[in-house]
Design an enzyme around this catalytic site. Structure first.
Site, PDB file in Angstrom:
ATOM      1  N   CYS A  81      32.638  43.186  44.708  1.00 41.74           N
ATOM      2  CA  CYS A  81      32.728  43.557  46.128  1.00 41.74           C
ATOM      3  C   CYS A  81      34.159  43.708  46.625  1.00 41.74           C
ATOM      4  O   CYS A  81      34.369  44.229  47.727  1.00 41.74           O
ATOM      5  CB  CYS A  81      32.000  42.502  46.974  1.00 41.74           C
ATOM      6  SG  CYS A  81      30.242  42.376  46.594  1.00 41.74           S
ATOM      7  N   HIS A 141      43.397  36.787  40.876  1.00 39.76           N
ATOM      8  CA  HIS A 141      42.351  36.837  39.848  1.00 39.76           C
ATOM      9  C   HIS A 141      42.234  35.466  39.175  1.00 39.76           C
ATOM     10  O   HIS A 141      43.211  34.957  38.634  1.00 39.76           O
ATOM     11  CB  HIS A 141      42.690  37.905  38.804  1.00 39.76           C
ATOM     12  CG  HIS A 141      41.491  38.452  38.086  1.00 39.76           C
ATOM     13  ND1 HIS A 141      40.576  37.653  37.458  1.00 39.76           N
ATOM     14  CD2 HIS A 141      41.053  39.730  37.929  1.00 39.76           C
ATOM     15  CE1 HIS A 141      39.625  38.410  36.914  1.00 39.76           C
ATOM     16  NE2 HIS A 141      39.891  39.678  37.200  1.00 39.76           N
ATOM     17  N   ASN A 157      24.866  43.331  53.272  1.00 39.11           N
ATOM     18  CA  ASN A 157      26.026  43.299  52.381  1.00 39.11           C
ATOM     19  C   ASN A 157      26.123  44.653  51.678  1.00 39.11           C
ATOM     20  O   ASN A 157      25.374  44.928  50.747  1.00 39.11           O
ATOM     21  CB  ASN A 157      25.868  42.167  51.365  1.00 39.11           C
ATOM     22  CG  ASN A 157      27.042  42.076  50.399  1.00 39.11           C
ATOM     23  OD1 ASN A 157      27.924  42.926  50.384  1.00 39.11           O
ATOM     24  ND2 ASN A 157      27.058  41.050  49.578  1.00 39.11           N
TER      25      ASN A 157
END
Length: 496
Positions: A224, A303, A424
């Protein structure tokens, strides 16, 4: 007898002390220069015109010194402007609005669940409990293939969904900006779970007959937060290629990823993910600064994939019956919190005013030297931003960020209302939130916007924009027919 009301006097005094501290620290250079400049002016007035002329005449310059000084100034200015990063402008963007025929009210969703999972009533009950607490409304949409009983997630249906979402957003973008297909120099498409051959970027090139020398990229599997990864990639490419236009398309294709099994961890995405997509035009043309809506200030990417738990917390895999789905771990929120903490640590020094950075530094030193049990100071990001666009991944995500960043209900309003109206929509949700703020007439020139998104891997990405001009309320867009109804009250539990 304890006082019935709080001591407003002290709280008001404390408020003004904090405001005074912020003003003093944030304007320390200005406040320091004022007495220095005043002293210089007073000294000049004291000397008088004749003494100033005599002082100037006592200075001796020869031609070589003057030429060398001029060359040095010109050289320094040239190096500065040549090495300065190009400004990246967001000219405009367009969000896809699904047709009413794709709407999935709660009753329809639950009826389909009962028919599709007729042999597993516990899974149906689980989905109902999730939906009741999800924060979604009655107008979210699923693609046509999912409306069938049973669903028909074929490759043809998936391509059909991709075409209607992407092409609709692109057509709207062309109409809003006046951009012609031949003017596109860079094309980036991100879609995490649907990656056909030829790619989605090739599909766009074929549809609009884009130039043969276009620089095209197709990002998949990045979750996402891939929308902000695409923005970062576009920024880097625009820095390397002057006078260029970049189009970023962010979407998630639902059709091939509807889970038809019984694993609870894999049933969650069925309840939350809905149709959506956005097309964004970025440019480094200096002439675009006058009509562009926003200027890109920062992109910060974090990350956490080196950690095994973070890597597997959002994982595509097969269940015991060999049915493929996306499994969401129970540790997801804790991992998202750690990723956000890392991201904030990086972005804080770039955006926070000096007053907040100083308080954070002093608290950190105090914990290291004096008392490790001191409560860590959470910077007030409301001092750095006027608007917050938090990825509408679910109610729990928005709640957690509102709590951790100490945001008001208004700061997270765009995220909650986007989740309620559209669900979403994955990487495109940030643009529905920006569109909500524009539709409410809240975007003023100079406003700063913080976009925050989370994605599988696990990633937390941020983008900071500055509003280039006061944006007028538009009559089109995904919120055009419903903005007057919002904000709405969203109960903790909607009984079905």
């Amino acid at each position: 007898m304890p006082p019935i009301l709080p001591d407003f006097c002290n709280s008001v005094k404390l408020k003004y002390v904090k405001l005074g501290y912020q003003y003093l620290v944030n304007h320390i250079l200005t406040l320091t220069l004022i007495p220095v400049m005043a002293g210089i002016v007073i000294e000049l007035l004291r000397l008088g015109p004749e003494e100033i002329v005599n002082l100037w005449n006592s200075l001796h310059f020869d031609l070589v010194q003057i030429l060398c000084s001029c060359f040095f100034i010109i050289f320094t200015a040239t190096v500065y402007f040549m090495s300065k990063p190009r400004s990246i402008y967001l000219v405009d963007y367009a969000c896809y609005k699904p047709p009413v025929t794709c709407r999935v009210p709660f009753a329809t969703f639950m009826e389909h669940s009962r028919l599709n999972l007729i042999n597993n009533p516990k899974s149906v009950e689980f989905q109902m409990r999730i939906l009741e607490r999800s924060g979604l409304g009655e107008e979210t949409c699923l693609p046509p293939a999912i409306h069938y009983i049973p669903p028909t997630p074929t490759m043809e249906a998936a391509r059909g969904e991709a075409e209607i979402v992407i092409f609709s957003a692109m057509d709207s973008l062309f109409k809003k900006t006046g951009l012609k297909p031949k003017d596109i120099d860079i094309l980036i498409v991100n879609c995490s779970l649907f990656s056909p051959t030829p790619s989605l970027s090739a599909m766009v090139i074929n549809k609009y007959k884009l130039r043969s020398n276009i620089k095209s990229f197709n990002l998949s599997g990045m979750g996402c937060s891939a929308g902000l990864i695409s923005i970062d990639l576009a920024r880097d490419l625009l820095q390397a290629h002057p006078n260029s236009n970049a189009v970023v398309i962010s979407t998630e294709i639902i059709t091939p990823n509807y889970y038809k099994g019984n694993e609870r961890a894999m049933l969650l995405p069925n309840c939350l993910f809905r149709m959506g997509g956005a097309a964004i035009l970025l440019s480094n043309h200096h002439s675009e600064r006058w009509r562009a809506k926003y200027r890109l200030v920062h992109v910060v990417r974090t990350h956490k994939g080196a950690d095994d738990k973070a890597y597997r917390c959002v994982f595509e895999e097969e269940d015991k019956e060999s049915k493929v789905g996306i499994s969401l771990s129970k540790d997801l929120m804790a991992i998202a919190g750690e990723a956000l903490k890392s991201n904030i640590t990086t972005i804080g020094p770039l955006v926070l005013p000096a007053s907040e950075q100083l308080l954070f530094l002093l608290t950190l030193i105090g914990r290291k030297i004096f008392n490790p049990k001191w409560k860590p100071y959470i910077p007030d990001f409301k001092q750095a931003f006027e608007h917050f666009c938090i990825h509408a991944g679910g109610r729990a995500v928005i709640d957690e960020l509102q709590k951790n960043l100490q945001l008001s209900a208004e700061h997270v309003e765009a995220s909650r209302m986007t989740l309620h109206r559209f669900g979403n929509t994955s990487s495109s949700s940030l643009w529905y939130e920006m569109s909500y703020l524009e539709a409410k007439g809240r975007m003023k020139k100079g406003d700063r916007i913080w976009q925050i998104a989370f994605g599988s891997g696990f990633k937390c990405n941020s983008a900071v924009w500055k509003c280039n001009r006061t944006i007028k309320v538009q009559t089109d867009g995904p919120w055009a027919d419903c903005i007057d109804r919002y904000p709405v009250h969203i109960p903790e539990v909607v009984k079905l």
